[in-house]
Design a protein around this motif. Sequence first.
Motif, PDB file in Angstrom:
ATOM      1  N   GLY A  80       0.806  -1.221   0.000  1.00  0.00           N
ATOM      2  CA  GLY A  80       0.000   0.000   0.000  1.00  0.00           C
ATOM      3  C   GLY A  80       0.829   1.256   0.000  1.00  0.00           C
ATOM      4  N   GLU A  81       2.104   1.164   0.299  1.00  0.00           N
ATOM      5  CA  GLU A  81       2.997   2.323   0.280  1.00  0.00           C
ATOM      6  C   GLU A  81       3.762   2.336  -1.041  1.00  0.00           C
ATOM      7  N   PRO A  82       4.231   3.513  -1.447  1.00  0.00           N
ATOM      8  CA  PRO A  82       5.030   3.578  -2.675  1.00  0.00           C
ATOM      9  C   PRO A  82       6.289   2.712  -2.558  1.00  0.00           C
ATOM     10  N   ASN A  83       6.655   2.064  -3.667  1.00  0.00           N
ATOM     11  CA  ASN A  83       7.847   1.215  -3.719  1.00  0.00           C
ATOM     12  C   ASN A  83       7.836   0.164  -2.598  1.00  0.00           C
ATOM     13  N   SER A  84       6.669  -0.522  -2.539  1.00  0.00           N
ATOM     14  CA  SER A  84       6.508  -1.521  -1.491  1.00  0.00           C
ATOM     15  C   SER A  84       7.561  -2.622  -1.639  1.00  0.00           C
ATOM     16  N   ARG A  85       8.145  -3.063  -0.521  1.00  0.00           N
ATOM     17  CA  ARG A  85       9.160  -4.099  -0.411  1.00  0.00           C
ATOM     18  C   ARG A  85      10.453  -3.754  -1.145  1.00  0.00           C
ATOM     19  N   LYS A  86      10.551  -2.562  -1.632  1.00  0.00           N
ATOM     20  CA  LYS A  86      11.739  -2.150  -2.375  1.00  0.00           C
ATOM     21  C   LYS A  86      12.561  -1.147  -1.574  1.00  0.00           C
ATOM     22  N   ASN A  87      11.908  -0.106  -1.081  1.00  0.00           N
ATOM     23  CA  ASN A  87      12.624   0.984  -0.427  1.00  0.00           C
ATOM     24  C   ASN A  87      12.671   0.783   1.095  1.00  0.00           C
ATOM     25  N   PHE A  88      13.797   1.177   1.635  1.00  0.00           N
ATOM     26  CA  PHE A  88      13.965   1.323   3.083  1.00  0.00           C
ATOM     27  C   PHE A  88      13.967   2.818   3.375  1.00  0.00           C
ATOM     28  N   VAL A  89      12.993   3.259   4.171  1.00  0.00           N
ATOM     29  CA  VAL A  89      12.772   4.678   4.391  1.00  0.00           C
ATOM     30  C   VAL A  89      13.233   5.056   5.798  1.00  0.00           C
ATOM     31  N   PHE A  90      13.971   6.191   5.879  1.00  0.00           N
ATOM     32  CA  PHE A  90      14.435   6.736   7.163  1.00  0.00           C
ATOM     33  C   PHE A  90      13.496   7.853   7.598  1.00  0.00           C
ATOM     34  N   ARG A  91      13.208   7.902   8.884  1.00  0.00           N
ATOM     35  CA  ARG A  91      12.278   8.881   9.423  1.00  0.00           C
ATOM     36  C   ARG A  91      12.960   9.941  10.273  1.00  0.00           C
ATOM     37  N   GLN A  92      14.214   9.799  10.569  1.00  0.00           N
ATOM     38  CA  GLN A  92      14.935  10.808  11.339  1.00  0.00           C
ATOM     39  C   GLN A  92      16.304  11.046  10.717  1.00  0.00           C
ATOM     40  N   LYS A  93      16.817  12.224  10.992  1.00  0.00           N
ATOM     41  CA  LYS A  93      18.132  12.613  10.492  1.00  0.00           C
ATOM     42  C   LYS A  93      19.215  11.851  11.258  1.00  0.00           C
ATOM     43  N   GLY A  94      20.247  11.468  10.527  1.00  0.00           N
ATOM     44  CA  GLY A  94      21.342  10.772  11.172  1.00  0.00           C
ATOM     45  C   GLY A  94      22.314  10.215  10.149  1.00  0.00           C
ATOM     46  N   THR A  95      23.039   9.183  10.572  1.00  0.00           N
ATOM     47  CA  THR A  95      24.019   8.513   9.716  1.00  0.00           C
ATOM     48  C   THR A  95      23.658   7.037   9.648  1.00  0.00           C
ATOM     49  N   ALA A  96      23.740   6.461   8.435  1.00  0.00           N
ATOM     50  CA  ALA A  96      23.358   5.070   8.220  1.00  0.00           C
ATOM     51  C   ALA A  96      24.545   4.272   7.717  1.00  0.00           C
ATOM     52  N   ASN A  97      24.538   2.980   8.063  1.00  0.00           N
ATOM     53  CA  ASN A  97      25.534   2.029   7.558  1.00  0.00           C
ATOM     54  C   ASN A  97      24.779   0.797   7.069  1.00  0.00           C
ATOM     55  N   VAL A  98      25.128   0.334   5.872  1.00  0.00           N
ATOM     56  CA  VAL A  98      24.422  -0.776   5.230  1.00  0.00           C
ATOM     57  C   VAL A  98      25.435  -1.845   4.855  1.00  0.00           C
ATOM     58  N   ALA A  99      25.084  -3.118   5.137  1.00  0.00           N
ATOM     59  CA  ALA A  99      25.858  -4.285   4.701  1.00  0.00           C
ATOM     60  C   ALA A  99      24.907  -5.220   3.978  1.00  0.00           C
TER      61      ALA A  99
END
Length: 918
Positions: free
Chosen positions: A809-828
């Motif tokens: 029901g959300e845009p780009n379902s199961r595709k996008n990971f959405v951040f809700r706050q400002k900060g720094t991210a690390n992805v593996a």
Amino acid sequence: MRLMLHFLLLCRISLCQASADNCRGVHCKETGDPRPCIGAHCPGGRVSRPPRHSGPVTHGSGQHRAYPSSASAQRQGSISIGGGGGAGQREGSPVAGCTDAECAVLARHVHASPNDTRDCRGIECRLPLRIRPRARVRVCVGDGCVSGGAPEDRDRSLPVHVADRAAQFLGDFPEFGHPSPEVGGAPLGVQLTCDIKPGENEVPSEDALILHLQLAKGQETLVEALRAQQAMVKDLQQKLVEQQEALLSQQRDILEQQRRMYQQMDGVKAQYKMLSDTVKQASFQGLQGELQSYLESQLSGLQSQARSHLHKSYAVHKMDPDSKGMDVMGEAHFPQPLLGCPSPCGTEQYCAFQKEPPQCESCTMCPPGFFLISQCSPTADRMCQDRDECLELPNICGERVKCLNTPGGFRCLGVSEREAMMGLCGHEYFYNQELQECQACSDCVGETITAPCSAMSDAVCGQSAESPLSQSWAATVTMPSARNTEAKIYPGLQMNIRSKDTSNLLSSEAGRVVFQQHGLVWVDHNFAIKHTCRNFLQLGMRLNGSLEEEGQDLSGVRIEQPDGKYFQGVSISSGMEVEPNHTIAILLKSPNNHCDQSKDIHVYDISAPTLSFLWLSHDTGAVAMSAQMMLLTHYQTSYRPTFRVTSVSDPYMISITHDNRGIRFTESGVVKFVLQQALYSMGHTCVKEGFSLIAFINRNGTGQEMTQAFKTGVNYRDTSITLSGAAAVENGDTLSFEITSPSQCNIRYFGDGTGISILSLIWIPSALSSALTATVVKTGLPSGAVRNKPLLFQQTSSDATQVHLARSGEPNSRKNFVFRQKGTANVALNLKLIHSCNVVKLTLQRVGGPDQSSPDPVAQQVSGHTPEGSEWASIGLRTSFQVQNGTAIYATLDCIRGRVNHITHEGGTNISILWVAG
């Protein structure tokens, strides 16, 4: 004087005894016979000899003084017996007035043996014959006595002549004086007279006389010893005089050295004047003042050195005469031309002349627990001195606890953490659990105190906009030119790190990253290469060092030899604690010299940044740890590594389990980790099925798989397997690992100091971080000829407030990971698949943000086709970047010249996302 002492001693101990006892009255008192004493039976008729000495007799007050008689009187041997007046005396008989029988008895007495004791009495019998008193002649007085002499002689009491035993004894010992003359007379011409008092004088024993003589000899020995000591004292006095002369000579030498020092200082001043005149003539503006202040500081330093040297010289007792003069100048050819900084330094800066070329440096701020001793000047840094709390406050740890001073604090030996919580450290100090000592609280100069200093924690200063909790930085890593003579792979080739981004945290200098602030850093690097070098290549990170300077290897992976047929993509990661001026370099090296950079190495040009940094401030409360694997020589099937901690910033928060196979956490938070292990595999089943590295979280006695990485197997080759991820942990959770391999596959695991078998992790409190993990969906994945197709995921961890996966029901379902706050991210991201592509590209795209721009790649990894004999392949990437509220990320897959057959949704495919407040 000695003669007089002997005289008094012998006179005192000699006893003078009366020569004869008088028989008074009609009957003699001694016999008890009522008849008159006549003949041999009279007690007074004992045989006696005349005394040896004769002399005048002096009467007075009942005292008689006897003088020695002549020797002729001693030789007469006649005996006079008291009795009648000389009737019946015959001439030539021994005794006058006796009968024949009686005369025979008396003759036996006269001619008796010298040892006969019948003529002695009392103690006299014990004396030797040479000092025993001679027989005494008794004078019979009274009516019953026979007059044997002239009437006038009978009317007066004749004096008794007694031999002076002391004089006789001295005559027998020549060492005490001259021998007695023949005619009598005491030794040395001294006459001894003794007062005679009948019944009181007794003869002393021989032992007493010998004891007195020994005392006399002891006195002589004492006198000789005193004389020897006197001579020794004189010798010591002479040596003392010589030492005083030597000290005076040394003082004169010291004064001479002092005079020479001052002459040299005068020479320095003259040279300074000449240099100043030269500077004025050359018209260098601004240089004269700097030279003057610099030389004045040097002169003051020389003066202090001279005073210190003189003080030490006076303190010594002896100086080496062969020692050379001290080099007051500090250099042989002084002065030398001095160069200043290219531009004037600003406030709170000084010109560091020791660097080449000189440059401006920030003045050092005195840390807590230190005090200022010298202000910062244009030519010198600020100087700080550590406070000695143990000296300033002697009873700070109590009377029975020893205090040990430490930089910035102190330590009470033997004090437990519980006692420290009671406020043992005192005011303006807190107990540092990591160092296990009391440290001074931080001073929030120009900032607000958000959390005051307590007994167990330091003060927290207010954060400003210029000092965030976390930041990220990205760069590109390239190979140096092959024409460079220093670009040798065998000892280690330093890669060039270049970036367009500017940051107040770090900078890129000489192909390395230089940190400007302290904190915790997580580093990721993606690398793709095709090579034909023998054996393997090794990619690693080194902290605070390069080829010219030794450092600490943080991590490393091995890239096996595929005969140059396809590209291989590898990723290395590490977490560490850094300080200002620490550097990080990326190195590529070969175990042998059979590798040519221009012919054997081909690096794939990745479009996205390959190197990324996640910087965390100490104010986040994060903890970093690194551990080395303890390896055995040979393993089969599964392998659970054991660890040995090499560094940890807070051992209370992170520790090793009792079996050394897991990492235990004390509080809830998020852990970011990476495990890298080098191995050597043997067997075809290793190539066919490959290896898997799995991370487990053990919670309440139950082990749960958190993430997994897959590595294609090789036969008789050196290779590596690595896994990186992020997960939320609770109080008491443990993190452990396991490497699985197929049966009939022999594996040897290796480890050394180059970081190829090491575990690195950073723990962050849950209040400032969150984590999310997901895997690919079972259906709807790209297959066949795939060109930049996005991947679809399904979430496997619980929801996080700061980041989530778009749902139905959300845009780009199961595709996008959405951040809700400002900060720094690390992805593996790890992907396990079956394909026939010549090149496979995995890219992480970022969209959204304040400008709502088009997607841009933040990371990319490249890999080649599946190795021969293997069914599965793997590809993965790691990166860090900044996010805003609304920023979204997704991953795409691209296959060049080939097709994608299958992507597994089980072990080996996963994504983990870490978010940290900015």
